[in-house]
Write a protein that holds these residues in place. Structure first.
Motif, PDB file in Angstrom:
ATOM      1  N   THR A   1     -12.807  38.662 -50.028  1.00 51.98           N
ATOM      2  CA  THR A   1     -13.527  39.472 -50.996  1.00 51.98           C
ATOM      3  C   THR A   1     -13.197  38.910 -52.365  1.00 51.98           C
ATOM      4  O   THR A   1     -12.014  38.731 -52.691  1.00 51.98           O
ATOM      5  N   PHE A   2     -14.194  38.615 -53.144  1.00 46.41           N
ATOM      6  CA  PHE A   2     -13.957  38.133 -54.505  1.00 46.41           C
ATOM      7  C   PHE A   2     -13.609  39.326 -55.387  1.00 46.41           C
ATOM      8  O   PHE A   2     -14.484  40.100 -55.758  1.00 46.41           O
ATOM      9  N   ALA A   3     -12.327  39.480 -55.702  1.00 44.97           N
ATOM     10  CA  ALA A   3     -11.887  40.634 -56.477  1.00 44.97           C
ATOM     11  C   ALA A   3     -11.956  40.384 -57.982  1.00 44.97           C
ATOM     12  O   ALA A   3     -12.327  41.269 -58.736  1.00 44.97           O
ATOM     13  N   ASP A   4     -11.605  39.180 -58.406  1.00 42.20           N
ATOM     14  CA  ASP A   4     -11.565  38.897 -59.841  1.00 42.20           C
ATOM     15  C   ASP A   4     -11.760  37.408 -60.076  1.00 42.20           C
ATOM     16  O   ASP A   4     -11.122  36.592 -59.405  1.00 42.20           O
ATOM     17  N   ILE A   5     -12.639  37.076 -61.001  1.00 36.78           N
ATOM     18  CA  ILE A   5     -12.866  35.683 -61.388  1.00 36.78           C
ATOM     19  C   ILE A   5     -12.755  35.603 -62.900  1.00 36.78           C
ATOM     20  O   ILE A   5     -13.445  36.327 -63.610  1.00 36.78           O
ATOM     21  N   LYS A   6     -11.889  34.724 -63.363  1.00 36.92           N
ATOM     22  CA  LYS A   6     -11.714  34.490 -64.803  1.00 36.92           C
ATOM     23  C   LYS A   6     -12.061  33.033 -65.083  1.00 36.92           C
ATOM     24  O   LYS A   6     -11.677  32.138 -64.322  1.00 36.92           O
ATOM     25  N   ILE A   7     -12.777  32.801 -66.185  1.00 37.21           N
ATOM     26  CA  ILE A   7     -13.204  31.455 -66.536  1.00 37.21           C
ATOM     27  C   ILE A   7     -12.871  31.193 -68.004  1.00 37.21           C
ATOM     28  O   ILE A   7     -13.133  32.028 -68.867  1.00 37.21           O
ATOM     29  N   ASP A   8     -12.290  30.021 -68.252  1.00 39.33           N
ATOM     30  CA  ASP A   8     -12.069  29.545 -69.616  1.00 39.33           C
ATOM     31  C   ASP A   8     -12.509  28.095 -69.663  1.00 39.33           C
ATOM     32  O   ASP A   8     -11.751  27.195 -69.269  1.00 39.33           O
TER      33      ASP A   8
ATOM     34  N   ALA B   1     -10.973  27.848 -63.938  1.00 35.85           N
ATOM     35  CA  ALA B   1     -11.276  29.166 -63.370  1.00 35.85           C
ATOM     36  C   ALA B   1     -10.139  29.601 -62.464  1.00 35.85           C
ATOM     37  O   ALA B   1      -9.478  28.780 -61.826  1.00 35.85           O
ATOM     38  N   SER B   2      -9.938  30.908 -62.421  1.00 38.05           N
ATOM     39  CA  SER B   2      -8.936  31.517 -61.554  1.00 38.05           C
ATOM     40  C   SER B   2      -9.619  32.607 -60.732  1.00 38.05           C
ATOM     41  O   SER B   2     -10.361  33.415 -61.276  1.00 38.05           O
ATOM     42  N   VAL B   3      -9.349  32.615 -59.425  1.00 38.47           N
ATOM     43  CA  VAL B   3      -9.991  33.568 -58.518  1.00 38.47           C
ATOM     44  C   VAL B   3      -8.924  34.280 -57.694  1.00 38.47           C
ATOM     45  O   VAL B   3      -8.059  33.634 -57.090  1.00 38.47           O
ATOM     46  N   TRP B   4      -8.984  35.605 -57.672  1.00 29.97           N
ATOM     47  CA  TRP B   4      -8.121  36.446 -56.845  1.00 29.97           C
ATOM     48  C   TRP B   4      -8.988  36.961 -55.705  1.00 29.97           C
ATOM     49  O   TRP B   4     -10.028  37.573 -55.955  1.00 29.97           O
ATOM     50  N   ALA B   5      -8.564  36.699 -54.449  1.00 25.99           N
ATOM     51  CA  ALA B   5      -9.422  37.036 -53.313  1.00 25.99           C
ATOM     52  C   ALA B   5      -8.612  37.549 -52.124  1.00 25.99           C
ATOM     53  O   ALA B   5      -8.014  36.755 -51.382  1.00 25.99           O
ATOM     54  N   PRO B   6      -8.574  38.860 -51.912  1.00 28.91           N
ATOM     55  CA  PRO B   6      -7.968  39.391 -50.692  1.00 28.91           C
ATOM     56  C   PRO B   6      -8.713  38.849 -49.468  1.00 28.91           C
ATOM     57  O   PRO B   6      -9.922  38.606 -49.526  1.00 28.91           O
ATOM     58  N   TYR B   7      -7.960  38.659 -48.365  1.00 28.65           N
ATOM     59  CA  TYR B   7      -8.591  38.105 -47.162  1.00 28.65           C
ATOM     60  C   TYR B   7      -8.019  38.722 -45.896  1.00 28.65           C
ATOM     61  O   TYR B   7      -6.935  39.301 -45.883  1.00 28.65           O
TER      62      TYR B   7
END
Length: 151
Positions: free
Chosen positions: A93-100, A104-110
């Motif tokens: 599940t894509f919980a949080d995506i941050k982009i600069d 990019a940083s992605v937090w993904a429960p699985y």
């Protein structure tokens, strides 16, 4: 004044659209990685990784200590491409995506399944960089456990 408000609205709409488009491209890279795992396709898998990718896992030991395990990406690619029983099916599940910019940083429960049989769960954290060929994964760190799965 109306023109200024309209210009600001258009600019904000464009930025929101561009951000969403980048998020979609990032999700596509990660989804391609998991599709490659399901198919056992090491070439497709490698296409999602940047040169120099790093893998780590934060592991809870039976004695209660927490360790950082370093994993070899080439061993993982070989594992995926070697014929094996069952389908490696990691459902995220894509919980949080941050982009600069290009980072990019992605937090993904699985939850991970072998075929349809539940194995373990945790959280994947991806770091990606935007290259001339699109978004590539540069770092993956995860947690793993049998229960108390994140939603």
């Amino acid at each position: 004044m109306k023109k200024l408000i309209l210009a600001v609205f258009i600019l904000l709409s464009f930025q929101s659209f561009a951000q969403q488009t980048e998020q979609d491209a990032i999700k596509q890279t990660i989804n391609t990685m998991f599709n490659a795992m399901r198919k056992g396709d090491s070439t497709m898998l490698r296409s999602t990784f940047a040169k120099g990718i790093a893998f780590h896992s934060v592991a809870n030991k039976k004695d209660g200590t927490v360790t950082l395990e370093i994993e070899n990406p080439d061993d993982f690619i070989k594992l995926i491409g070697t014929p094996h029983k069952g389908v490696y099916d990691e459902r995220i599940t894509f919980a949080d995506i941050k982009i600069d910019g290009p980072l990019a940083s992605v937090w993904a429960p699985y939850k991970f399944y072998l075929d349809d049989k539940y194995s373990h769960c945790g959280v994947d954290v991806f770091q990606l960089m935007k290259t001339a060929d699109g978004w590539k994964i540069i770092y993956i760190v995860d947690t793993r456990r049998k229960g108390n799965c994140p939603e």
